[in-house]
Design an enzyme around this catalytic site. Structure first.
Site, PDB file in Angstrom:
ATOM      1  N   SER A  50       0.841  -1.202   0.000  1.00  0.00           N
ATOM      2  CA  SER A  50       0.000   0.000   0.000  1.00  0.00           C
ATOM      3  C   SER A  50       0.870   1.244   0.000  1.00  0.00           C
ATOM      4  CB  SER A  50      -0.851  -0.021   1.275  1.00  0.00           C
ATOM      5  OG  SER A  50      -1.482   1.224   1.458  1.00  0.00           O
ATOM      6  N   TYR A  68      -2.367  -1.049  10.869  1.00  0.00           N
ATOM      7  CA  TYR A  68      -2.606  -1.618   9.529  1.00  0.00           C
ATOM      8  C   TYR A  68      -1.425  -1.306   8.602  1.00  0.00           C
ATOM      9  CZ  TYR A  68      -3.957  -1.816   4.674  1.00  0.00           C
ATOM     10  OH  TYR A  68      -3.937  -2.068   3.328  1.00  0.00           O
ATOM     11  N   LYS A  77       1.811  -3.685   6.628  1.00  0.00           N
ATOM     12  CA  LYS A  77       2.269  -3.680   5.227  1.00  0.00           C
ATOM     13  C   LYS A  77       3.776  -3.414   5.172  1.00  0.00           C
ATOM     14  CE  LYS A  77      -1.687  -4.484   3.334  1.00  0.00           C
ATOM     15  NZ  LYS A  77      -1.944  -5.796   2.751  1.00  0.00           N
TER      16      LYS A  77
HETATM   17  P1  NAD Z   1     -11.053  -7.126   0.917  1.00  0.00           P
HETATM   18  O1  NAD Z   1     -11.273  -7.152   2.382  1.00  0.00           O
HETATM   19  O2  NAD Z   1     -12.200  -6.867   0.027  1.00  0.00           O
HETATM   20  O3  NAD Z   1     -10.351  -8.495   0.455  1.00  0.00           O
HETATM   21  C1  NAD Z   1      -9.497  -9.233   1.287  1.00  0.00           C
HETATM   22  C2  NAD Z   1      -9.972 -10.673   1.259  1.00  0.00           C
HETATM   23  O4  NAD Z   1      -9.121 -11.461   2.087  1.00  0.00           O
HETATM   24  C3  NAD Z   1     -11.394 -10.843   1.805  1.00  0.00           C
HETATM   25  O5  NAD Z   1     -12.164 -11.596   0.890  1.00  0.00           O
HETATM   26  C4  NAD Z   1     -11.198 -11.587   3.127  1.00  0.00           C
HETATM   27  O6  NAD Z   1     -12.291 -12.449   3.395  1.00  0.00           O
HETATM   28  C5  NAD Z   1      -9.910 -12.339   2.867  1.00  0.00           C
HETATM   29  N1  NAD Z   1      -9.126 -12.634   4.078  1.00  0.00           N
HETATM   30  C6  NAD Z   1      -8.801 -11.798   5.094  1.00  0.00           C
HETATM   31  N2  NAD Z   1      -8.064 -12.457   6.003  1.00  0.00           N
HETATM   32  C7  NAD Z   1      -7.910 -13.727   5.553  1.00  0.00           C
HETATM   33  C8  NAD Z   1      -7.263 -14.873   6.053  1.00  0.00           C
HETATM   34  N3  NAD Z   1      -6.622 -14.860   7.238  1.00  0.00           N
HETATM   35  N4  NAD Z   1      -7.306 -16.022   5.346  1.00  0.00           N
HETATM   36  C9  NAD Z   1      -7.975 -16.066   4.161  1.00  0.00           C
HETATM   37  N5  NAD Z   1      -8.631 -15.019   3.638  1.00  0.00           N
HETATM   38  C10 NAD Z   1      -8.580 -13.852   4.330  1.00  0.00           C
HETATM   39  O7  NAD Z   1      -9.890  -6.069   0.643  1.00  0.00           O
HETATM   40  P2  NAD Z   1      -9.373  -5.451  -0.724  1.00  0.00           P
HETATM   41  O8  NAD Z   1      -9.769  -4.020  -0.767  1.00  0.00           O
HETATM   42  O9  NAD Z   1      -9.709  -6.339  -1.846  1.00  0.00           O
HETATM   43  O10 NAD Z   1      -7.808  -5.482  -0.446  1.00  0.00           O
HETATM   44  C11 NAD Z   1      -7.006  -6.582  -0.844  1.00  0.00           C
HETATM   45  C12 NAD Z   1      -5.591  -6.370  -0.324  1.00  0.00           C
HETATM   46  O11 NAD Z   1      -5.103  -5.135  -0.821  1.00  0.00           O
HETATM   47  C13 NAD Z   1      -5.510  -6.299   1.194  1.00  0.00           C
HETATM   48  O12 NAD Z   1      -4.310  -6.941   1.600  1.00  0.00           O
HETATM   49  C14 NAD Z   1      -5.430  -4.806   1.447  1.00  0.00           C
HETATM   50  O13 NAD Z   1      -4.743  -4.513   2.650  1.00  0.00           O
HETATM   51  C15 NAD Z   1      -4.635  -4.332   0.249  1.00  0.00           C
HETATM   52  N6  NAD Z   1      -4.871  -2.921  -0.078  1.00  0.00           N
HETATM   53  C16 NAD Z   1      -6.147  -2.466  -0.231  1.00  0.00           C
HETATM   54  C17 NAD Z   1      -6.376  -1.119  -0.526  1.00  0.00           C
HETATM   55  C18 NAD Z   1      -7.764  -0.574  -0.654  1.00  0.00           C
HETATM   56  O14 NAD Z   1      -7.936   0.634  -0.559  1.00  0.00           O
HETATM   57  N7  NAD Z   1      -8.785  -1.408  -0.894  1.00  0.00           N
HETATM   58  C19 NAD Z   1      -5.285  -0.255  -0.680  1.00  0.00           C
HETATM   59  C20 NAD Z   1      -3.989  -0.762  -0.528  1.00  0.00           C
HETATM   60  C21 NAD Z   1      -3.795  -2.102  -0.217  1.00  0.00           C
HETATM   61  C1  WQD Z   2      -9.711   9.634   0.802  1.00  0.00           C
HETATM   62  C2  WQD Z   2      -9.895  11.132   1.038  1.00  0.00           C
HETATM   63  C3  WQD Z   2     -10.219  11.691   3.346  1.00  0.00           C
HETATM   64  C4  WQD Z   2     -14.069   9.618   3.759  1.00  0.00           C
HETATM   65  C5  WQD Z   2      -7.105   4.632   2.966  1.00  0.00           C
HETATM   66  C6  WQD Z   2      -6.046   3.967   3.802  1.00  0.00           C
HETATM   67  C7  WQD Z   2      -4.897   3.538   2.936  1.00  0.00           C
HETATM   68  C8  WQD Z   2      -5.377   2.697   1.745  1.00  0.00           C
HETATM   69  C9  WQD Z   2      -6.517   3.323   1.013  1.00  0.00           C
HETATM   70  C10 WQD Z   2      -5.171   0.391   2.259  1.00  0.00           C
HETATM   71  C11 WQD Z   2      -9.145  11.648   2.270  1.00  0.00           C
HETATM   72  C12 WQD Z   2     -11.464  12.009   2.546  1.00  0.00           C
HETATM   73  C13 WQD Z   2     -12.889  10.129   3.260  1.00  0.00           C
HETATM   74  C14 WQD Z   2     -15.111  10.524   4.132  1.00  0.00           C
HETATM   75  C15 WQD Z   2     -13.715  12.364   3.448  1.00  0.00           C
HETATM   76  N1  WQD Z   2      -5.852   1.435   2.163  1.00  0.00           N
HETATM   77  N2  WQD Z   2     -12.719  11.486   3.114  1.00  0.00           N
HETATM   78  N3  WQD Z   2     -14.890  11.855   3.951  1.00  0.00           N
HETATM   79  O1  WQD Z   2      -7.405   7.659   3.755  1.00  0.00           O
HETATM   80  O2  WQD Z   2      -6.480   8.058   1.420  1.00  0.00           O
HETATM   81  O3  WQD Z   2      -6.541   5.773   2.342  1.00  0.00           O
HETATM   82  O4  WQD Z   2      -7.543   3.712   1.933  1.00  0.00           O
HETATM   83  O5  WQD Z   2      -3.996   0.246   2.180  1.00  0.00           O
HETATM   84  O6  WQD Z   2      -4.012   2.841   3.751  1.00  0.00           O
HETATM   85  O7  WQD Z   2      -5.592   4.871   4.789  1.00  0.00           O
HETATM   86  O8  WQD Z   2      -8.655   6.826   1.694  1.00  0.00           O
HETATM   87  O9  WQD Z   2     -10.991   6.849   0.924  1.00  0.00           O
HETATM   88  O10 WQD Z   2     -10.520   6.929   3.410  1.00  0.00           O
HETATM   89  O11 WQD Z   2     -10.005   8.912   1.997  1.00  0.00           O
HETATM   90  O12 WQD Z   2     -13.578  13.571   3.333  1.00  0.00           O
HETATM   91  O13 WQD Z   2     -16.176  10.112   4.616  1.00  0.00           O
HETATM   92  O14 WQD Z   2     -11.280  11.380   1.298  1.00  0.00           O
HETATM   93  O15 WQD Z   2     -10.002  12.646   4.336  1.00  0.00           O
HETATM   94  O16 WQD Z   2      -8.711  12.946   1.955  1.00  0.00           O
HETATM   95  P1  WQD Z   2      -7.233   7.206   2.374  1.00  0.00           P
HETATM   96  P2  WQD Z   2     -10.119   7.314   2.023  1.00  0.00           P
END
Ligand code: NAD
Ligand code: WQD
Length: 338
Positions: free
Chosen positions: A124, A149, A153
């Protein structure tokens, strides 16, 4: 030979499973359904047009993983499984370390036993922390993260780097995602958060459909063009395609590599509200409130390494992202329970 996708029923994993199948990869999916539903699996199989093998399994369960590796010839793992709620990680740090870090260590141990030493990992942009200026580049220092969290990562990236140093047969691509939004064009799969969404786009979608009254914009006094926070939003299908390219690359290279997956363009919260209203002709009522603790003003990528190494760049526009998010939300007002 097949690719194991952990967390393949989740938001990003389900979109990636489809694109990997389209690219010709055989895939096997593992998920414990902690944050996803069997209906997502049903629909992604429907969109992929085939019966993708699935195991309900937890990445912390070594015996369960061994069974998957013995029943399938797995040549690489695309590792999405993990917990991802920033706020929850502050109140439940041990669960996050156990699931994300412990689960990944367990997975790597079973992979090594099976002589499968290729991984594409969901990292991330959060690993860049508070102190680096945007555009964020892969060689910038990581680790100054503000929540458990994000720390999981960062720690996992470090662990995977150590694994590659200890055994040169390993390949790890740490994909640093920026802000994934949007949904599959079909409107059949998308992000289905539990309860009130934490992230901006699902919150906007639920306001637009009338499930939530109005969006709270967290701060309009940042040093940005309109005072609201700026992020690098990327369409989840572009992100999925980035995984296909990263996997192609991992098949031909060794060692650890960190690669940003972003567009390189930052949009503010007010830009996103306007883009959503324009793309979908629906109003998004909002109010300005105080800053959310832990938020930074600006976060966007330098995406040039992905283009150079993988030949990948994001192609979908902010309008595409808003349109596809809304199609998913309006076709499925209750997510996969609709
Ligand atoms: P998500 O929660 O939709 O998907 C994660 C999946 O992993 C889920 O289906 C959950 O059931 C499964 N899971 C969790 N723990 C598990 C375990 N111990 N064993 C087996 N399955 C398990 O999340 P997502 O948004 O699809 O994110 C996927 C990956 O990308 C995550 O690692 C997340 O941290 C990372 N990521 C997400 C974002 C974002 O904004 N969505 C941003 C950066 C990184
Ligand atoms: C985006 C912008 C908020 C909600 C998060 C995690 C990051 C990554 C992605 C996994 C910001 C603003 C949001 C609301 C708002 N995940 N906002 N009102 O914080 O950039 O990232 O998700 O790795 O680790 O921290 O994403 O969508 O929460 O926010 O004004 O109700 O929207 O302040 O500027 P963020 P977000």
């Amino acid at each position: 030979m097949a690719i194991l996708i952990t967390g393949g029923c989740g938001y990003i994993g389900s979109h990636t499973a489809i694109e990997m199948t389209k690219a010709g990869y055989e895939i096997v999916i593992l998920d414990n359904f902690y944050n996803s539903k069997p209906e997502a699996l049903r629909r992604l199989r429907e969109l992929a047009g085939r019966e993708i093998p699935f195991y309900k399994c937890d990445i912390r369960d070594a015996e369960g993983l061994r069974r998957i590796f013995s029943e399938n010839s797995i040549e690489a793992v695309v590792h999405f499984a993990g917990l991802k709620a920033v706020g929850e990680s502050v109140s439940k740090p041990l669960e996050y370390y156990e699931n994300n870090v412990g689960g990944t260590v367990n997975l790597c141990q079973v992979m090594a036993e099976a002589d499968c030493k290729r991984m594409v990992f969901s990292s991330s942009a959060t690993v860049y922390g508070m102190n680096n200026p945007s555009p964020l580049r892969e060689e910038m220092p990581t680790g100054a993260v503000t929540n458990p969290y994000g720390r999981t990562k960062y720690i996992i990236e470090e662990i995977l780097g150590d694994v590659c140093k200890a055994d040169p047969e390993w390949t790890v691509i740490n994909l640093r995602y920026f802000n994934p939004i949007g949904a599959h064009e079909s409107g059949r799969i998308g992000e289905d958060p539990n309860g009130i969404p934490n992230n901006l786009m699902p919150y906007i979608s639920q306001v637009a459909i009338g499930k939530l009254e109005k969006l709270s914009v967290f701060g309009n006094d940042y040093d940005t063009h309109d005072g609201t926070g700026v992020r690098d939003y990327i369409h989840v299908v572009d992100l999925a395609l980035g995984h296909v390219r990263a996997l192609d690359y991992a098949m031909k290279h060794k060692g650890a590599e960190a690669i940003n997956l972003g567009t390189g363009t930052g949009y503010s919260v007010l830009d996103i509200i306007k883009a959503f209203e324009d793309a979908n002709s629906v109003p998004v009522p909002y109010q300005i409130v105080g800053r959310r603790p832990g938020d930074i003003a600006v976060c966007y990528s330098d995406p040039s390494k992905a283009e150079r190494l993988l030949g990948w760049k994001a192609e979908r526009t902010i309008r595409d992202m808003c349109r596809d998010s809304w199609r998913w939300q309006s076709n499925n007002p209750n997510g996969f329970d609709s």
